[in-house]
Design a protein around this motif. Structure first.
Motif, PDB file in Angstrom:
ATOM      1  N   SER A   1      -1.425  23.630  61.832  1.00  0.00           N
ATOM      2  CA  SER A   1      -1.727  24.919  61.197  1.00  0.00           C
ATOM      3  C   SER A   1      -2.567  25.785  62.133  1.00  0.00           C
ATOM      4  CB  SER A   1      -2.463  24.697  59.876  1.00  0.00           C
ATOM      5  OG  SER A   1      -1.670  23.954  58.973  1.00  0.00           O
TER       6      SER A   1
ATOM      7  N   TYR B   1      -1.801  17.940  59.834  1.00  0.00           N
ATOM      8  CA  TYR B   1      -1.646  19.199  59.099  1.00  0.00           C
ATOM      9  C   TYR B   1      -2.603  20.262  59.645  1.00  0.00           C
ATOM     10  CZ  TYR B   1       1.396  17.635  55.269  1.00  0.00           C
ATOM     11  OH  TYR B   1       2.459  17.203  54.518  1.00  0.00           O
ATOM     12  N   SER B   2      -3.838  19.860  59.910  1.00  0.00           N
ATOM     13  CA  SER B   2      -4.861  20.805  60.365  1.00  0.00           C
ATOM     14  C   SER B   2      -4.537  21.368  61.740  1.00  0.00           C
ATOM     15  CB  SER B   2      -6.232  20.123  60.386  1.00  0.00           C
ATOM     16  OG  SER B   2      -6.592  19.655  59.105  1.00  0.00           O
TER      17      SER B   2
ATOM     18  N   CYS C   1       5.799  26.334  63.918  1.00  0.00           N
ATOM     19  CA  CYS C   1       6.144  26.304  62.489  1.00  0.00           C
ATOM     20  C   CYS C   1       7.238  25.268  62.221  1.00  0.00           C
ATOM     21  CB  CYS C   1       6.616  27.688  62.035  1.00  0.00           C
ATOM     22  SG  CYS C   1       5.307  28.899  61.815  1.00  0.00           S
TER      23      CYS C   1
ATOM     24  N   LEU D   1       5.656  21.918  62.285  1.00  0.00           N
ATOM     25  CA  LEU D   1       4.897  21.693  61.056  1.00  0.00           C
ATOM     26  C   LEU D   1       5.830  21.369  59.893  1.00  0.00           C
ATOM     27  CD1 LEU D   1       2.283  21.711  59.413  1.00  0.00           C
ATOM     28  CD2 LEU D   1       2.488  24.216  59.244  1.00  0.00           C
TER      29      LEU D   1
END
Length: 441
Positions: A80, A76-77, A203, A206
């Motif tokens: 992002s 996730y980190s 994106c 993600l």
């Protein structure tokens, strides 16, 4: 449901190296705008090497504090950070600051480091996460990794490159005695739009990860053990070789695997030494030595030659890796000869860089075609060698694959460290203006 998971796994894999691959294929437009000019690729090779601190820290955390590091939080980190870095790059890529008395592309270098950190760290986090899903989705993930190089190359080809025109530098001031200089017409869409496309792809990756992370787990595996199996992927700096090493053997059937392991088990010390030498040399050439001087070998022929060399080479790498899934030749003699052929193309590229700004066939269509094809075959042949060497060592043992990763990283680092001072300190390679360079016939 299975089809949807395949799509998500592929989209997730695209985010692994799309940012760094995108930077490389966009360089033909960027080098004309930033103060480092033709030296810019040599800076990028070093920055990417520095970004390997990310996977190193992840690996150490798994070793020193087993179970403390949660893979999904790291993913996730980094995804992002990748999205944010691409957006910031779209707005600030051409901003410069004065450092040690000279204008520097500070914003571009900082964003490049974070994008490299994202992609390098993905090598030791994405695969352990995928191992929590059924094995049939791993192949789809590797296809996505291959597309992380293919898609930016195709987008760059669609973007095109600004055609050069020669303008009298003094005519605009009412003086007709000035010299000519090169001006570049705008491409089909701007660098800013290109970076927004990269941000959109990050994106999508993600979003795919969010969806995959919410799926019920068929079975769980220890990421502490899995991360050891992906240490080899740390070496995936410019060309997504992490996908090569694992993806190359996914398609093997049971008989081929058994036969390959039987042959690999008989490798002598001299054969293993030769294999590891190939690993070091091939990665040194493809990840450090040649990328650092690609501008000097291509730009004298024009911006179009550089654009096609960068974009087509980015496409050639995943194509060669896909080919290696279906056509496998483990003969060390064949791989050695193929490495020699690829080195020959690389030697021609290096020779043209050394002759810059007046390489062979300067100013001719034949010269442009030859340099583009030379970069295409250089990337394709050595990419195939990297895949097959990884397959051979994977079938031998886990330790052999780990040492392969170490050799890959060492080769990449040595190539980058050697070329940086040669390009930026000793200035052995000379740049020139397309319209203002007079070369002997």
């Amino acid at each position: 449901m299975a089809l949807l998971v395949h799509f998500l796994a592929c989209a997730f894999g695209v985010g692994s190296w799309v940012a760094v691959n995108g930077l490389w294929v966009e360089l033909p437009l960027i080098v004309n705008a930033l103060p480092e000019g033709w030296d810019l690729p040599s800076y990028l090779t070093v920055i990417i090497q520095l970004a390997n601190v990310g996977p190193l820290l992840v690996t150490l955390m798994h070793k020193l504090y087993p179970g403390c590091l949660k893979e999904h939080i790291v993913i996730y980190s980094i995804l992002s950070i990748g999205v944010l870095s691409c957006i910031l790059l779209a707005f600030f890529w051409d901003r410069t600051t004065i450092f040690i008395g000279a204008s520097r592309s500070t914003a571009f270098f900082i964003m490049t480091f974070f994008l490299s950190l994202v992609d390098c760290t993905s090598s030791v986090t994405f695969l352990p996460f995928m191992m929590q899903l059924p094995a049939k989705y791993i192949t789809t993930y590797y296809i996505g990794e291959g597309l992380s190089g293919f898609i930016p190359g195709v987008v760059a080809l669609a973007q095109g490159v600004g055609m050069a025109k020669c303008v009298n530098s003094s005519e605009t001031a009412g003086n007709h005695t000035g010299s000519l200089h090169t001006e570049y017409l705008p491409p089909n869409f701007s660098t800013k739009v290109f970076f927004f496309i990269l941000a959109a792809m990050m994106c999508i990756s993600l979003a795919a990860f969010v969806a995959l992370n919410r799926l019920p787990r068929t079975y769980e595996l220890s990421t502490e053990n899995l991360v050891q199996d992906t240490v080899v992927s740390i070496s995936s700096n410019l060309d997504n070789s992490g996908a090569d090493l694992d993806g190359g053997s996914v398609k093997n059937n049971g008989e081929e695997v058994a036969q390959g392991r039987h042959l690999v088990a008989k490798l002598s010390v001299y054969q293993l030494t030769f294999i590891y030498f190939l690993v070091v040399w091939v990665n040194s050439a493809t990840n450090g030595l040649l990328p650092s001087v690609q501008t000097y070998s291509c730009m004298p022929y024009g911006n179009l030659a550089y654009h096609l060399s960068a974009a087509l080479a980015s496409v050639a790498n995943p194509v060669a890796c896909t080919l290696a899934m279906f056509i496998q030749n483990r003969s060390l003699v064949f791989l050695g000869l193929l490495a020699v052929v690829g080195t020959g193309f690389g030697s021609y590229n290096m020779a043209m860089a050394a002759m810059s700004p007046c390489p062979l066939l300067h100013g001719s269509a034949a010269g442009e075609a030859i340099i583009v094809l030379s970069w295409l075959f250089f990337t394709g042949t050595l990419s195939y060698v990297k895949v097959m060497v990884g397959v051979i060592l994977r079938d031998r043992s886990h330790n052999a694959l780990v040492w392969c990763g170490a050799a890959t990283q060492m080769g990449s680092l040595v190539g980058s460290v050697i070329m940086f001072p040669l390009v930026n300190i000793y200035q052995l390679f000379k740049s020139g203006d397309f319209c203002n360079t007079e070369c002997p016939l």
